[in-house]
Design an enzyme around this catalytic site. Structure first.
Site, PDB file in Angstrom:
ATOM      1  N   GLU A   1       0.314   4.118   0.690  1.00 41.73           N
ATOM      2  CA  GLU A   1      -0.531   5.136   1.340  1.00 41.73           C
ATOM      3  C   GLU A   1       0.397   5.982   2.267  1.00 41.73           C
ATOM      4  O   GLU A   1       1.513   5.885   2.635  1.00 41.73           O
ATOM      5  CB  GLU A   1      -1.536   4.626   2.272  1.00 41.73           C
ATOM      6  CG  GLU A   1      -2.656   4.092   1.429  1.00 41.73           C
ATOM      7  CD  GLU A   1      -3.527   3.278   2.596  1.00 41.73           C
ATOM      8  OE1 GLU A   1      -4.831   3.634   2.684  1.00 41.73           O
ATOM      9  OE2 GLU A   1      -3.081   2.468   2.951  1.00 41.73           O
TER      10      GLU A   1
ATOM     11  N   ARG B   1      -0.727   2.525  13.059  1.00 46.81           N
ATOM     12  CA  ARG B   1      -1.364   1.334  12.559  1.00 46.81           C
ATOM     13  C   ARG B   1      -1.302   1.145  10.961  1.00 46.81           C
ATOM     14  O   ARG B   1      -1.967   0.054  10.516  1.00 46.81           O
ATOM     15  CB  ARG B   1      -2.742   1.281  13.149  1.00 46.81           C
ATOM     16  CG  ARG B   1      -3.600   2.392  12.593  1.00 46.81           C
ATOM     17  CD  ARG B   1      -4.873   2.315  13.361  1.00 46.81           C
ATOM     18  NE  ARG B   1      -6.151   2.042  12.339  1.00 46.81           N
ATOM     19  CZ  ARG B   1      -6.661   0.858  12.566  1.00 46.81           C
ATOM     20  NH1 ARG B   1      -6.338  -0.053  13.349  1.00 46.81           N
ATOM     21  NH2 ARG B   1      -7.645   0.891  11.457  1.00 46.81           N
ATOM     22  N   HIS B   2      -0.400   1.892  10.204  1.00 46.23           N
ATOM     23  CA  HIS B   2      -0.162   1.586   8.893  1.00 46.23           C
ATOM     24  C   HIS B   2       1.081   1.492   8.472  1.00 46.23           C
ATOM     25  O   HIS B   2       2.007   1.970   8.959  1.00 46.23           O
ATOM     26  CB  HIS B   2      -0.932   3.082   8.162  1.00 46.23           C
ATOM     27  CG  HIS B   2      -2.219   2.957   8.072  1.00 46.23           C
ATOM     28  ND1 HIS B   2      -2.874   3.871   9.207  1.00 46.23           N
ATOM     29  CD2 HIS B   2      -3.313   2.611   7.401  1.00 46.23           C
ATOM     30  CE1 HIS B   2      -4.304   3.961   8.945  1.00 46.23           C
ATOM     31  NE2 HIS B   2      -4.628   2.941   7.942  1.00 46.23           N
TER      32      HIS B   2
ATOM     33  N   ARG C   1      -1.216  -6.318  12.639  1.00 46.61           N
ATOM     34  CA  ARG C   1      -2.207  -5.743  13.495  1.00 46.61           C
ATOM     35  C   ARG C   1      -2.837  -6.907  14.602  1.00 46.61           C
ATOM     36  O   ARG C   1      -3.009  -6.322  15.706  1.00 46.61           O
ATOM     37  CB  ARG C   1      -3.500  -5.391  12.617  1.00 46.61           C
ATOM     38  CG  ARG C   1      -3.205  -4.033  11.939  1.00 46.61           C
ATOM     39  CD  ARG C   1      -4.330  -3.256  11.770  1.00 46.61           C
ATOM     40  NE  ARG C   1      -4.136  -2.231  10.710  1.00 46.61           N
ATOM     41  CZ  ARG C   1      -5.038  -1.431  10.007  1.00 46.61           C
ATOM     42  NH1 ARG C   1      -6.154  -1.670  10.029  1.00 46.61           N
ATOM     43  NH2 ARG C   1      -4.465  -0.278   9.209  1.00 46.61           N
TER      44      ARG C   1
ATOM     45  N   SER D   1     -11.446  -7.000   7.539  1.00 38.14           N
ATOM     46  CA  SER D   1     -12.591  -6.377   6.643  1.00 38.14           C
ATOM     47  C   SER D   1     -13.067  -7.739   5.842  1.00 38.14           C
ATOM     48  O   SER D   1     -12.135  -8.468   5.217  1.00 38.14           O
ATOM     49  CB  SER D   1     -12.126  -5.338   5.767  1.00 38.14           C
ATOM     50  OG  SER D   1     -12.456  -4.058   6.289  1.00 38.14           O
TER      51      SER D   1
ATOM     52  N   ARG E   1       0.854  -1.248   0.063  1.00 42.16           N
ATOM     53  CA  ARG E   1      -0.022   0.003  -0.029  1.00 42.16           C
ATOM     54  C   ARG E   1       0.815   1.285   0.196  1.00 42.16           C
ATOM     55  O   ARG E   1       1.769   1.403   0.859  1.00 42.16           O
ATOM     56  CB  ARG E   1      -1.032  -0.029   1.153  1.00 42.16           C
ATOM     57  CG  ARG E   1      -1.733  -1.390   1.482  1.00 42.16           C
ATOM     58  CD  ARG E   1      -2.946  -1.305   0.758  1.00 42.16           C
ATOM     59  NE  ARG E   1      -3.732  -2.638   0.796  1.00 42.16           N
ATOM     60  CZ  ARG E   1      -4.509  -2.737   1.627  1.00 42.16           C
ATOM     61  NH1 ARG E   1      -5.051  -1.971   2.557  1.00 42.16           N
ATOM     62  NH2 ARG E   1      -5.110  -3.969   1.527  1.00 42.16           N
TER      63      ARG E   1
END
Lengths: 545, 545
Positions: A319, A325-326, A519, A471, A317
């Site tokens: 991002e 938490r990323h 996580r 998810s 990712r």
């Protein structure tokens, strides 16, 4: 964590970020302290080396110690593999026996010129070894050599096990080894951070502070810069063994439920599932990207009649998230399965899988959890044997009743999720629960809408200690509908045509979920930063070591 | 397979490459045949649809069959999950009982207007279902609907189990299901390749050819273009379940030997281990690349006192190799371990691990191996309970004695490796063996030279059926020596400084190996192309699906 969400604004949560919370001033102070420590140790090392090198009468016992050259290490084969004793196996039962051990010189302390103590560490276990001058056995030069060893050097010791009358405080094993021979097989340079500094809890530092003693606090960034040293702390040894266990339980549970393991490609044509957070690259002249999740290919495997599958692999990712938490690369635990009629079948797997996992960790990883807890204290996770399920609407109502207004058709932000976690804990006594039937608009395009209300979806998130970790959802298995939903989200259908085409030759109803391994470990252990549970973390600013 | 070798010339082995071996003319012919088939099936489908749509008297039993709309599928919940019976569980014990099954309509055959047979497939098992016109139960319109179903559509059937007096040839289960209700829940479009064509062995095609019947042969590229269909063949269902087993045994064996699992980063600063075969990308403004193996980081984990570790993860090679045994992305099985004195300790693990694996596969995957063998015949792998070890020099001598001259200080090429495999099989009766003590010059820079002769190295390769599958070695754990060796190979030391620095704070002697999962499965099953054992293969020309 595994399903890419619609692109969002760069997030920043400095209040949660350990390294960010350390003010520049404090960081400078820490750097200065570390520098001072380094200089002092360098001086000590130089002095010790000088002492060792200073002219010495020739030692008739010189063969019993020293630096072992590479060629000798390999050719002498001082013992058979089976002749070695692990430090953790050194007990009173071995009293008076000769043993051969290998480990790190964790601490070295000379007592006068005739005696030196070395604490040797192997696999988290430690034993105190003593070199005492004895005619025909241990020379004064040998004790001098031992006293001059650098910490963290790898040494081989041959010695006799003895049982002292009093308890040994500074080591895990309650025996001593009386050194007969000692060879250094890998010399450590002066350490940029000391293991005991890196292993210290905040509570210890504060306690010492109050007593007027200044102890070194190693911050997160420094730890990561010297990760191979940081990894040697008991807490980290525990964390990564727990991580390995989580993967093992995940697999064993799923195998026992008729799943099998696949490996889907990480190199993808075009731009994966769309969105901005994708790493692009050139693939032999073709535009390509790194998979943001195994989503598309695990669904394609379902279309290939694989029935029930899982994958453990890296997820990428790009991002711009600087939160606790990323990560830009993490380990995704993904499953996908045929379902008969409802996403409830997927939630059943989630529930049983994680309860099995938590039970197992609590029962079988006590030692590792204790090692983590000693440095980073945490309360055991509260969870129910039957996982609590709330609908999104119920969650919104609970927040509303508590005076927190959230958009009932929007997503929950981190703060609302945390608040809901608190409310759920108070009302139901669990820190692990499922929130399902999310508004369709906040889920990926391939999510199946609810049959009774198209504003909602057959989807769910799972929370641990107020933070989202999973998810999942039922997916759309009708190609025309899937294309329609992609278009509605502004995704060019032709860029994902191989994916959509997979559903044209008969596709069973199916669903699945994704969870980030880092996580799970972070939240099970109540840690405050995902960088603590990633072996060599990658974030927007960190690509090394 | 996991250790990057020095960059080499692009290799091409067209004689081994199935798709390359198919001449252009043959490919054209096949495409024409497929096109003809497709057109015929399209006509048939259109005709069937027309028949189904033609004006029909209203059917009072219409609720018993038809296409099930999505909303109905989800809301009606025709049965509890536990009420379903798997096709593989349909036996005589269920005689006269009502069952509910879901599967694919593998074949559909109408017999007049009153009867239609459907073979339903689920998880590789098949059962024959019969819809016969019966007053009040099955209407003529229903039989018509059934006869018009497209192959590979997903259908739900409620029916009564019956036991016919004669053996059923076209299905695995020896019972029939008398259809009462039938719903199509996912319609298949006209298939670009038929599953039975994709499932056919070369022997069958040739036999039919000799009998004057032309059967469709689906070539490797076509298979991969329509991979979700190709995956449904019994052979592929077997291959990927075997692949999952290989991973499982690898893990379980190593866990039982005190190893644990790590996940190292695939995004690496700079250019990884050097060489041309690296995928480069931009990482938030920094030059980065994809790891060519977990080599550097697994060694760093050893420096972090992890002792014994393994990793299963993707490995990226931007090589221009168009052979039957190279991929640009494959699944690496990697281990790294501390050793006491010799790389023999690593070879011991290799030996026991693979013998355990082969034993397990032969014993527990009989059904899957048989499915593979039916389409791709192969002889069971010949291996010894104690794995044979030969030195490289012994191997060279064996080749020489057989009249094959090779450079005694160079590497073996593919041809020489295959020849040696033959010689070893003849002399020792094994197709699995270890060749060790390779010339240093042909191994990666981090390989430890032999202590008695620096021209050789503490390294080994492992072969199955004459092809290399494993590379392993003792590594250099002395940082200065490592830097020297990197320089000697033209690698800029500063580009790998974080790696070399890892050894400066005490590093235990260690070694390890890497093996490609796809190669293990390919060679154990005697398959001729690695694309057959990669779920969605990536080669220089293929990045999709």
């Amino acid at each position: 964590m595994s399903e890419p969400q619609p692109p969002s604004e760069p997030t920043q949560e400095p209040e949660n970020e350990e390294s960010a919370s350390l003010s520049k001033k404090a960081a400078k102070k820490e750097a200065a302290k570390l520098e001072k420590l380094r200089r002092r140790q360098e001086q000590e090392a130089a002095a010790a080396a000088a002492r060792a090198e200073s002219a010495e009468p020739e030692d008739p016992l010189a063969a019993n110690y020293g630096d072992l050259p590479l060629i000798q290490l390999q050719s002498m084969r001082i013992a058979d593999v089976n002749d070695w004793t692990e430090v953790g196996a050194l007990t009173e039962a071995l009293k008076d026996q000769k043993v051969l051990i290998r480990g790190r010189a964790q601490t070295i302390r000379a007592v006068g010129k005739n005696m030196a103590f070395i604490v040797v560490r192997e696999k988290g276990f430690t034993v105190q070894c003593v070199a005492t001058v004895q005619p025909e056995i241990v020379s004064r030069q040998m004790v001098k050599y031992v006293a001059a060893l650098n910490r963290e050097s790898i040494i081989d010791i041959e010695g006799i096990v003895s049982v002292p009358g009093v308890a040994i405080k500074g080591a895990s094993q309650q025996v001593e080894v009386q050194v007969r021979k000692l060879y250094c097989i890998s010399k450590a340079a002066v350490l940029p951070i000391n293991i005991e500094d890196a292993a210290r809890s905040d509570a210890e530092i504060e306690k010492a502070n109050q007593a007027g003693e200044q102890l070194v606090r190693v911050n997160q960034d420094t730890r990561l810069n010297f990760r191979v040293l940081d990894l040697r702390t008991p807490a980290n040894q525990g964390i990564f063994r727990i991580q390995s266990q989580v993967g093992t339980i995940f697999r064993q549970f799923l195998l026992s439920e008729g799943f099998f393991e696949i490996h889907s490609p990480k190199l993808i044509a075009g731009s994966s599932e769309g969105g901005a957070s994708v790493f692009k690259l050139d693939y032999k002249g073709q535009p390509a990207c790194l998979a943001q999740s195994p989503q598309l290919h695990k669904q394609m495997a379902i279309c290939g009649d694989f029935g029930r599958i899982f994958e453990i692999g890296p997820v990428f990712r790009a991002e711009d998230s600087y939160t606790h938490r990323h990560l830009c690369e993490f380990t995704g635990l993904d499953i996908e399965m045929e379902i008969k009629w409802s996403y409830f079948e997927v939630m059943d797997i989630v529930s049983r899988l994680f309860v099995t996992m938590f039970d197992y960790l609590n029962k079988n990883c006590e030692k590792e959890l204790e090692a983590v807890r000693r440095q980073y204290p945490f309360e055991p996770l509260k969870y129910l044997p039957e996982t609590l399920r709330l609908t999104f609407a119920e969650g919104v109502q609970m927040l509303k009743d508590a005076g927190v207004e959230v958009d009932p058709m929007g997503d929950l932000n981190t703060e609302a999720e945390r608040k809901l976690g608190q409310l759920v804990l108070e009302k139901y006594g669990t820190e692990f629960y499922i929130l399902h039937r999310y508004p369709l608009a906040v889920r990926p395009f391939y999510t199946m809408p609810c049959c009774d209300n198209k504003e909602y979806s057959n989807s769910f998130d799972v929370f641990i200690r107020g933070e989202e970790i999973i998810s999942g959802a039922q997916r759309i298995h009708v190609p025309e509908f899937l294309a329609e939903r992609a278009e509605a989200r502004g995704i060019e259908v032709k860029t994902i045509s191989t994916y959509i085409d997979s559903f044209r030759y008969g596709a069973p109803p199916h669903g699945g979920f994704g969870v980030g391994l880092e996580r799970v470990v972070m939240l099970f252990c109540g840690l405050n930063n995902i960088r603590k549970t990633s072996l060599f973390p990658r974030d927007p600013l960190r690509l090394a070591p």
